[in-house]
Design an enzyme around this catalytic site. Structure first.
Site, PDB file in Angstrom:
ATOM      1  N   ASP A 130       9.337   2.775  -0.507  1.00 40.23           N
ATOM      2  CA  ASP A 130       8.320   3.468   0.277  1.00 40.23           C
ATOM      3  C   ASP A 130       8.580   3.138   1.739  1.00 40.23           C
ATOM      4  O   ASP A 130       8.215   2.065   2.230  1.00 40.23           O
ATOM      5  CB  ASP A 130       6.916   3.016  -0.158  1.00 40.23           C
ATOM      6  CG  ASP A 130       5.838   3.701   0.646  1.00 40.23           C
ATOM      7  OD1 ASP A 130       6.182   4.454   1.590  1.00 40.23           O
ATOM      8  OD2 ASP A 130       4.652   3.486   0.348  1.00 40.23           O
ATOM      9  N   TYR A 154       0.867  -1.178   0.000  1.00 41.69           N
ATOM     10  CA  TYR A 154       0.000   0.000   0.000  1.00 41.69           C
ATOM     11  C   TYR A 154       0.901   1.224   0.000  1.00 41.69           C
ATOM     12  O   TYR A 154       1.800   1.344   0.843  1.00 41.69           O
ATOM     13  CB  TYR A 154      -0.886  -0.017   1.246  1.00 41.69           C
ATOM     14  CG  TYR A 154      -1.788   1.184   1.378  1.00 41.69           C
ATOM     15  CD1 TYR A 154      -2.912   1.337   0.572  1.00 41.69           C
ATOM     16  CD2 TYR A 154      -1.535   2.180   2.335  1.00 41.69           C
ATOM     17  CE1 TYR A 154      -3.756   2.438   0.701  1.00 41.69           C
ATOM     18  CE2 TYR A 154      -2.375   3.276   2.473  1.00 41.69           C
ATOM     19  CZ  TYR A 154      -3.475   3.396   1.660  1.00 41.69           C
ATOM     20  OH  TYR A 154      -4.302   4.483   1.794  1.00 41.69           O
ATOM     21  N   LYS A 203       4.956   9.231   8.748  1.00 47.21           N
ATOM     22  CA  LYS A 203       4.774   8.679  10.095  1.00 47.21           C
ATOM     23  C   LYS A 203       5.821   9.201  11.092  1.00 47.21           C
ATOM     24  O   LYS A 203       5.669  10.290  11.603  1.00 47.21           O
ATOM     25  CB  LYS A 203       4.727   7.159  10.024  1.00 47.21           C
ATOM     26  CG  LYS A 203       3.529   6.681   9.144  1.00 47.21           C
ATOM     27  CD  LYS A 203       3.230   5.223   9.337  1.00 47.21           C
ATOM     28  CE  LYS A 203       2.247   4.681   8.306  1.00 47.21           C
ATOM     29  NZ  LYS A 203       0.849   4.908   8.591  1.00 47.21           N
TER      30      LYS A 203
HETATM   31  N1  HOZ Z   1      -0.492   2.952   6.280  1.00 45.21           N
HETATM   32  C1  HOZ Z   1      -1.539   3.054   7.232  1.00 45.21           C
HETATM   33  C2  HOZ Z   1      -2.253   1.743   7.402  1.00 45.21           C
HETATM   34  N2  HOZ Z   1      -1.527   0.663   6.962  1.00 45.21           N
HETATM   35  C3  HOZ Z   1      -2.412   4.160   6.897  1.00 45.21           C
HETATM   36  C4  HOZ Z   1      -3.402   4.449   7.921  1.00 45.21           C
HETATM   37  C5  HOZ Z   1      -4.669   4.849   7.274  1.00 45.21           C
HETATM   38  O1  HOZ Z   1      -4.914   4.436   6.143  1.00 45.21           O
HETATM   39  O2  HOZ Z   1      -5.408   5.557   7.945  1.00 45.21           O
END
Ligand code: HOZ
Length: 419
Positions: A230, A135, A258
């Site tokens: 990433d 992701y 983050k």
């Molecule tokens: N990368 C985060 C979850 N795997 C993002 C948090 C979100 O999407 O709010």
């Protein structure tokens, strides 16, 4: 939540918060301190989500709060250059020297979206190669076979993404170098970028197999693509210097988020100077943001990274290892097939007898058992990531006592989940 559902789709402002992966009502956060959060009903939890990764020093870290308060006295936003952004940029480059130049943005999505635009401009190519279950935020190009909430909700390809754009995103299984190589070879017009989470955190926790990242580096070099790591999730989590330090593989571009915002909205993309010089106003690739480099976020990030010395990093890593080993031992004693792992302070587990190498194998794990375990842990005051397709985190505030208490509670949770 009833009031929230009247206002926000699904009652939330980001889908992963809705507990759709585990069912039931999300807990509503009231406050956090150190390793703990309290919900609106006053129930206390040891938190392993940590705002999905940023809070490496724990909730309401006094060091971060003081830095933000000090910055706030001088103003909350300028839309102008500030010294704070230079200080944080220098600190990031000191820890990640391959990030020679960078641009601050406000979210991981902005960082990855901008990095891909830059890679396309730099190479003069359109296609990108990503990995199933990875992701990279919610920009159009990335919502193809994506992980995290996309995987949790079972929405492999989001409506609203133009087919022509989605067609430019090629996908291979993670840890499958042959598949990636074949795709690159088949794509006659060439690939602009290979983008990957060096350790996957968005299909659950999946580490790269030896040689995979090295192979991607070689593939990028031989095919003329840029390699983008990433590191929004892994940056300052898997090693003080990120994937380069942990695996010895250098990306052309790196995306961060983050931890570098210390719990406030900050992210960045950066890498080789000759590539970054193409970003406006040095070059023609446009990308902008009113709140980019926001002083409060810069102050929080600076306080966090300054505190997160290599020594502290390895202390957190040791406790993470103890937690993961403890969980494995409990599962063995209860005869439950479980695999678990960690990289630095990022960790995760699957209910499966063989480690998952990719998203397909993650999906084949026992997700029903995960759901029961999650809720049994929640009832006992342990807040794990509410989906089998997410990673968990540890912070400096999670001491030996929290690890011991968590393991005791997780034992009870697993006993209940299999009863
Ligand atoms: N990368 C985060 C979850 N795997 C993002 C948090 C979100 O999407 O709010």
């Amino acid at each position: 939540m009833a009031r929230a559902r009247e206002l926000f789709p699904g009652g939330v402002n980001s889908p992963v918060r809705a507990f759709r992966g585990v069912g039931g009502e999300p807990i509503v956060a009231e406050r956090g301190e150190g390793a703990r959060i309290w919900d609106a009903d006053g129930k206390e939890y040891i938190d392993f989500v940590l705002s999905w990764g940023p809070l490496v020093l724990g909730h309401a870290s006094p060091i971060v709060l003081e830095a933000v308060a000090n910055a706030m006295q001088r103003g909350t936003s300028f839309g102008m250059p500030t010294e704070l952004e230079v200080q944080l940029g220098e600190l990031i480059r000191q820890r990640m020297p391959h990030v020679e130049m960078m641009r601050f943005v406000s979210s991981g999505t902005e960082a990855t979206m901008s990095a891909v635009r830059l890679a396309r401009a730099f190479t003069g190519r359109d296609a990108i190669l990503k990995f199933e279950g990875c992701y990279h935020g919610h920009a159009d190009s990335f919502l193809v076979k994506a992980g995290s909430g996309v995987a949790t909700l079972g929405l492999p390809d989001s409506p609203g993404v133009p087919a022509a754009l989605a067609a430019l995103t090629l996908t291979a299984p993670f840890n499958d170098l042959d598949a990636a190589t074949d795709l690159a070879a088949q794509n006659k017009k060439g690939i602009a970028a290979i983008i990957v989470e060096p350790v996957v955190g968005n299909s659950g926790f999946i580490p790269p197999e030896p040689g995979f990242l090295e192979g991607l580096r070689k593939l990028a070099d031989s095919s003329g693509a840029l390699l983008i790591f990433d590191e929004v999730m892994t940056g300052f989590r898997i090693a003080p210097g990120g994937a380069k330090e942990r695996f010895g593989v250098t990306a052309d571009l790196t995306t961060l988020g983050k931890v570098i915002g210390g719990g406030l909205p900050a992210a960045a993309y950066g890498g080789r100077r000759e590539i970054m010089e193409r970003v406006a106003p040095s070059g023609p690739v446009y990308q902008a943001g009113t709140l980019s480099g926001n002083p409060l976020a810069m102050a929080a990030g600076l306080a966090t990274l300054t505190t997160l010395t290599p020594e502290l990093h390895s202390r957190i890593e040791k406790r993470t290892a103890a937690l993961v080993e403890g969980l494995q031992m409990i599962a063995r004693e209860l005869n439950v097939p479980l695999t678990a792992g960690h990289a630095g302070s990022m960790w995760g587990f699957f209910f499966t007898s063989k480690p998952a190498r990719n998203f397909m194998e993650a999906k084949a794990s026992d997700v029903e058992l995960f759901r029961r375990f999650f809720h049994a842990a929640l009832d006992r005051g342990v807040y794990l990531a509410p989906s089998p397709f997410e990673a968990c985190f540890m912070s400096a505030a999670h001491g030996d006592a929290e690890v011991a208490t968590t393991l005791e509670r997780l034992r009870g949770a697993l006993e209940q989940a299999i009863a």
